[in-house]
Design a protein around this motif. Structure first.
Motif, PDB file in Angstrom:
ATOM      1  N   GLY A  29     -25.935  42.213 -32.437  1.00  0.00           N
ATOM      2  CA  GLY A  29     -24.744  42.031 -31.621  1.00  0.00           C
ATOM      3  C   GLY A  29     -24.792  42.709 -30.272  1.00  0.00           C
ATOM      4  N   GLU A  30     -25.977  43.193 -29.860  1.00  0.00           N
ATOM      5  CA  GLU A  30     -26.060  43.800 -28.547  1.00  0.00           C
ATOM      6  C   GLU A  30     -25.753  42.743 -27.478  1.00  0.00           C
ATOM      7  OE1 GLU A  30     -29.191  45.736 -31.218  1.00  0.00           O
ATOM      8  OE2 GLU A  30     -28.574  43.688 -30.697  1.00  0.00           O
ATOM      9  N   ARG A  31     -25.146  43.183 -26.392  1.00  0.00           N
ATOM     10  CA  ARG A  31     -24.956  42.276 -25.264  1.00  0.00           C
ATOM     11  C   ARG A  31     -26.306  42.007 -24.620  1.00  0.00           C
ATOM     12  NH1 ARG A  31     -19.775  42.373 -22.968  1.00  0.00           N
ATOM     13  NH2 ARG A  31     -20.682  41.243 -21.207  1.00  0.00           N
ATOM     14  N   TRP A  32     -26.430  40.844 -23.989  1.00  0.00           N
ATOM     15  CA  TRP A  32     -27.696  40.386 -23.410  1.00  0.00           C
ATOM     16  C   TRP A  32     -27.437  39.728 -22.075  1.00  0.00           C
ATOM     17  CZ3 TRP A  32     -28.283  35.172 -22.316  1.00  0.00           C
ATOM     18  CH2 TRP A  32     -29.557  34.726 -21.951  1.00  0.00           C
ATOM     19  N   VAL A  33     -28.318  39.996 -21.112  1.00  0.00           N
ATOM     20  CA  VAL A  33     -28.273  39.268 -19.848  1.00  0.00           C
ATOM     21  C   VAL A  33     -29.677  39.259 -19.251  1.00  0.00           C
ATOM     22  CG1 VAL A  33     -27.701  41.245 -18.354  1.00  0.00           C
ATOM     23  CG2 VAL A  33     -26.990  38.936 -17.694  1.00  0.00           C
ATOM     24  N   PRO A  34     -30.115  38.115 -18.713  1.00  0.00           N
ATOM     25  CA  PRO A  34     -31.447  38.038 -18.097  1.00  0.00           C
ATOM     26  C   PRO A  34     -31.385  38.069 -16.572  1.00  0.00           C
ATOM     27  CG  PRO A  34     -30.719  35.852 -18.629  1.00  0.00           C
ATOM     28  CD  PRO A  34     -29.554  36.776 -18.945  1.00  0.00           C
ATOM     29  N   ASN A  54     -13.924  35.126 -17.353  1.00  0.00           N
ATOM     30  CA  ASN A  54     -15.119  35.821 -17.829  1.00  0.00           C
ATOM     31  C   ASN A  54     -16.298  34.868 -17.890  1.00  0.00           C
ATOM     32  OD1 ASN A  54     -13.911  38.532 -19.139  1.00  0.00           O
ATOM     33  ND2 ASN A  54     -12.545  36.825 -19.603  1.00  0.00           N
ATOM     34  N   ASP A  55     -17.501  35.396 -17.620  1.00  0.00           N
ATOM     35  CA  ASP A  55     -18.690  34.657 -17.989  1.00  0.00           C
ATOM     36  C   ASP A  55     -19.502  35.515 -18.954  1.00  0.00           C
ATOM     37  OD1 ASP A  55     -20.273  36.412 -16.468  1.00  0.00           O
ATOM     38  OD2 ASP A  55     -20.901  34.911 -15.011  1.00  0.00           O
ATOM     39  N   ILE A  56     -20.737  35.134 -19.237  1.00  0.00           N
ATOM     40  CA  ILE A  56     -21.510  35.839 -20.260  1.00  0.00           C
ATOM     41  C   ILE A  56     -21.713  37.309 -19.907  1.00  0.00           C
ATOM     42  CG2 ILE A  56     -23.827  35.998 -21.289  1.00  0.00           C
ATOM     43  CD1 ILE A  56     -23.913  32.984 -21.338  1.00  0.00           C
ATOM     44  N   PHE A  57     -21.834  37.619 -18.611  1.00  0.00           N
ATOM     45  CA  PHE A  57     -22.078  39.007 -18.208  1.00  0.00           C
ATOM     46  C   PHE A  57     -20.907  39.636 -17.469  1.00  0.00           C
ATOM     47  CE2 PHE A  57     -23.863  42.066 -15.027  1.00  0.00           C
ATOM     48  CZ  PHE A  57     -24.177  43.066 -15.934  1.00  0.00           C
TER      49      PHE A  57
END
Length: 535
Positions: A378-383, A39-42
């Motif tokens: 706690g929302e998930r985040w990705v840029p 897994n990675d952050i997204f």
């Protein structure tokens, strides 16, 4: 040791060879560890590797690469785990992840010759700690995630934040690297690769160092790097401004960038001010108060600054559609005063000067916990991001605004919240939208942010439908930026790359890959360079 049924007999032989070469304590192959590294952050879930190598020396990395190649296993380098572009995710089951975090020694601090050599697993926090008291600093000196992010990871994916408005990305700070090549050789670039020569310069023949910067580990595993040092400026000042529009803020940023007076700065919209835990940590009461108080030149000055931060909190940011936060530095008080006057005049010409507690707090504690990889609740985040020429900023902002206005119904339908951040990096305009949504909290998030912090959200179910919608939105944004002439870092297996290069450039890159890694075993799929499985 028990292994999953799908692991083949020859893979078990390869695993046994790794354990014999490096020791059982260096080679982890339990199911929990293997699943974690998928897994990675997204992106999740991915393909679990065959094993994870926790190498502690460059020689151990080279030996792991050699043994893996001998058995036809692919090798995937991993640093601090902050990637969200599949940079360290295996693309096949017979892969070995080399976790470099235990390569964390400061090899040499040479103040006289102005360089520092560190192992690739050093965090940026530890690099800066090693330079305390020397009066020196690297030009780029770390990302906001510098408590976890490693030097090797930054070099592999490129990185910008602290010091970047003036000094560019991490690539501008590098004098040379030592890399474990796909056949197990340890090669050093820059002058450190010469016999009897210090690693004090990058020049002196072809720039081999650049080959391994931004490569996402496609050409080798970085085990150490030498970074250039500069005198640390004596004086630091802080400025913040509010703006009605992104166009106005971008105009101010571009004008400021051309003065070369900004050390680092970033602009955010109201949504990010509301949703970003990193921004909202400003109102963290005693933590922020203490950090700012200790950063003052005198106790009285520090207490006054801290009191202002505590009173202002982060709520004042929400009074403006967009806010810009600037750090500037000077060789002395007069130089700082003149620089701040120039920047203040530019900011006020386009917007309104406001309380400057945000840049103060971020400089007071630059490498705080990586709380920003989740939203405030706690929302998930990705840029997603790209850089553009300074002169294209207004055109890019207009296109970006129109793009997301058109996709607003799509985002509302899927429960996706959009925010945007902008910076200047040297002579480049940097634009980074980010997306927040409700989804499961993974073990990677828990380990990075902290188990206690994520505890209220650990029972959230997975939300693959919205996550897929975010992936679709990110891809469309990547294509928009590429079409506008933008350039993206952190390519890995995520950003379009092969399809946007000129054919001659792409063929050159393929030639380099074939020369260094003829069997395509080094992080296959990274940069779009597909490897051929050889058994």
């Amino acid at each position: 040791m028990s292994m999953a049924d799908h692991i083949r007999a020859d893979d078990l032989m390869a695993l046994d060879a790794l354990q014999r070469a490096l020791g059982d304590d260096r080679v982890l192959a339990d199911a929990k560890t293997r699943d974690y590294y998928a897994n990675d952050i997204f992106w999740q879930p991915g393909i679990p590797p065959l094993a994870v190598v926790m190498a502690q020396t460059g020689e151990e990395v080279a030996e792991a690469v050699r043994v893996a190649a001998e058995h036809g296993l692919s090798v995937v380098p991993r640093g601090g785990g902050m990637s969200y572009t599949k940079g360290y995710l295996p693309d096949r089951a017979d892969s070995v992840v080399i976790d470099t975090r235990k390569l964390n020694r400061i090899v040499e601090v040479n103040a006289d010759d102005r360089y520092i050599t560190v192992e690739a697993g050093c965090t940026w926090e530890s690099v800066n700690a090693a330079l305390e008291g020397t009066g020196l600093r690297t030009g780029y000196w770390g990302p906001l995630s510098g408590v976890n992010a490693t030097v090797g990871g930054a070099l592999s994916q490129n990185s910008a934040f602290f010091g970047s408005a003036l000094n560019g990305t991490v690539a501008e700070a590098v004098l040379g690297v030592t890399v474990a090549l796909p056949d197990g050789r340890l090669a050093t670039t820059g002058s450190g690769g010469r016999k009897g020569t210090k690693p004090f310069t990058r020049e002196g023949g072809p720039d081999l160092t650049g080959l391994f910067l931004g490569d996402n580990g496609a050409f080798g595993v970085k085990v150490s790097a030498t970074l250039r040092l500069w005198p640390r400026p004596a004086e630091t000042g802080f400025l913040s401004f509010g703006f009605q529009s992104l166009n106005a803020m971008a105009a101010a940023q571009v004008e400021m960038a051309r003065t070369r007076l900004v050390a680092e700065g970033f602009g955010i919209d109201r949504t990010k001010a509301q949703h970003s835990a990193s921004v909202n940590r400003i109102s963290d009461g005693l933590k922020a108060l203490g950090a700012v108080a200790t950063s003052g030149k005198s106790l009285l000055e520090g207490v006054k600054a801290a009191a202002g931060v505590a009173v202002a909190g982060a709520n004042f940011l929400k009074a403006h559609n967009y806010t810009l936060h600037i750090v500037t530095e000077g060789a002395d008080a007069d130089a700082l005063r003149r620089g701040m006057a120039t920047l203040s005049a530019i900011g006020r010409a386009h917007g309104t000067e406001i309380e400057n507690s945000v840049p103060k707090v971020m400089r007071a504690k630059p490498f705080g916990p990586v709380r920003g990889m989740l939203g405030l609740n706690g929302e998930r985040w990705v840029p997603i991001h790209a850089v553009f020429p300074l002169g294209d900023a207004q055109r890019v902002v207009d296109a970006n605004e129109a793009f997301f206005a058109e996709r607003q119904p799509f985002m509302e339908r899927h429960g996706i919240v959009y925010s945007v951040m902008s910076m200047t990096v040297g002579n480049e305009f940097f634009l980074e939208p980010a997306f927040y949504w409700t989804d499961e909290i993974t073990p990677l998030h828990a380990a990075s942010v902290g188990a206690e912090i994520v505890k209220p959200w650990m029972n959230r179910p997975a939300n693959p439908e919205t996550r897929n919608a975010v992936a679709e939105l990110r891809r469309a944004t990547q294509e928009l930026y590429a079409g506008l002439g933008g350039v993206s870092w952190q390519i890995a297996r995520d950003y379009p790359f092969a399809e946007i290069l000129k054919p001659e450039t792409w063929s050159l890159l393929q030639d380099v890959k074939r020369a260094l890694d003829p069997r395509g075993l080094m992080n296959p799929g990274s940069l779009g360079l597909k490897g051929t499985q050889v058994r």
